[in-house]
Motif scaffolding. Sequence first.
Motif, PDB file in Angstrom:
ATOM      1  N   GLU A 198      -9.349   2.929  -1.380  1.00 20.37           N
ATOM      2  CA  GLU A 198      -8.238   3.621  -0.833  1.00 20.37           C
ATOM      3  C   GLU A 198      -7.117   4.273  -1.914  1.00 20.37           C
ATOM      4  OE1 GLU A 198      -5.599   1.563   1.937  1.00 20.37           O
ATOM      5  OE2 GLU A 198      -7.340   2.072   3.725  1.00 20.37           O
ATOM      6  N   ASP A 222      -8.716  -6.112  -2.883  1.00 16.70           N
ATOM      7  CA  ASP A 222     -10.162  -6.166  -2.293  1.00 16.70           C
ATOM      8  C   ASP A 222     -10.515  -4.694  -2.579  1.00 16.70           C
ATOM      9  OD1 ASP A 222      -9.100  -4.725  -0.106  1.00 16.70           O
ATOM     10  OD2 ASP A 222      -8.626  -6.236   0.920  1.00 16.70           O
ATOM     11  N   ASP A 223     -11.799  -4.576  -2.418  1.00 14.52           N
ATOM     12  CA  ASP A 223     -12.487  -3.139  -2.253  1.00 14.52           C
ATOM     13  C   ASP A 223     -11.955  -2.136  -1.592  1.00 14.52           C
ATOM     14  OD1 ASP A 223     -14.151  -4.468  -4.151  1.00 14.52           O
ATOM     15  OD2 ASP A 223     -15.922  -4.294  -3.036  1.00 14.52           O
ATOM     16  N   ARG A 224     -11.626  -2.512  -0.577  1.00 11.93           N
ATOM     17  CA  ARG A 224     -11.113  -1.526   0.513  1.00 11.93           C
ATOM     18  C   ARG A 224      -9.692  -0.980   0.018  1.00 11.93           C
ATOM     19  NH1 ARG A 224      -9.085  -2.241   6.914  1.00 11.93           N
ATOM     20  NH2 ARG A 224      -8.292  -0.237   6.946  1.00 11.93           N
ATOM     21  N   LEU A 275     -16.623   2.359  -6.978  1.00  8.78           N
ATOM     22  CA  LEU A 275     -15.469   2.559  -6.078  1.00  8.78           C
ATOM     23  C   LEU A 275     -14.779   3.696  -6.535  1.00  8.78           C
ATOM     24  CD1 LEU A 275     -14.330  -1.223  -5.691  1.00  8.78           C
ATOM     25  CD2 LEU A 275     -15.346   0.271  -3.631  1.00  8.78           C
ATOM     26  N   ARG A 322       0.817  -1.408  -0.100  1.00  2.00           N
ATOM     27  CA  ARG A 322       0.008  -0.102   0.010  1.00  2.00           C
ATOM     28  C   ARG A 322       0.904   1.220  -0.057  1.00  2.00           C
ATOM     29  NH1 ARG A 322      -1.679   3.791   3.454  1.00  2.00           N
ATOM     30  NH2 ARG A 322      -3.728   4.778   3.043  1.00  2.00           N
TER      31      ARG A 322
END
Length: 268
Positions: free
Chosen positions: A152, A146-148, A178, A121
């Motif tokens: 982000e 994933d979606d998170r 998203l 990340r």
Amino acid sequence: PAIGTTSLGVAVAHGKPDAAAATRAETLALARGMARLPVLVTVDIEGGFGAGPDRIGELAAELVDAGVAGVNIEDGRPDGTLTDPAHQCELITAVRQAAPALFVNARTDTYWLGVADGNPRTETLRRAEAYVAAGADGVFVPSLPDDRATAEAVKHIDAPLNVLYAPDRHTLGRLADLGVARVSCGSLLFRAALHSAVELACAIAADTEPTGQTAGIPTYAEVQGLADLTTASAAADLTAASAAADPTAASAAAESSAPTRPPTPPGR
């Protein structure tokens, strides 16, 4: 929507390895042919085919002269590591300066290769910020888990986010919700076509019924018609260029460049 090349497809079609800086000439030749289509075309140039800033600038100029709308340039290397971000920024800047009209999609393989020191990340956002500052128009992050993580990335990257479509996990509607701006199929369509061809060949060799494998296959004439569309597009471009140079020659140019192929025999 746009049509994009896949480096895997180009490489395998020529019996060469992908992401090994081995298909510069083949990619450029394909791009020149595809650019005649009446759609936007974007080209996967891997990591620049091993070129330094000067050579990659030359490639970018050749592509935009051919009519290509954008390029995808990645920071993953053939040995499974990531390119130094400072060097990658030099390549991106060289492309931007040599071809200002080209859409530069900067791909970072932090998640794809899984080699970002255990913290993809942070490394993704660091590289994305640097690439945008260097001149990238968009950022491509394949294999977001994933979606998170996707949300982000959308929030913190100051450029349109491109993701790699995963048929077992994604829908276009959800990705749009998203905030994803661009969705790429990567090599998926090429691999699907390869799978279908092998499955059908195996069914024929085994003398079994190829159930469902021939449904919807276009006819020879329909496929040949796609080539006619490309020829017609090229003819239109030639006519427009002729009209700009000499309006009285436009009609003659259109006639001389129009396809004159006889009707295609059925079943070939």
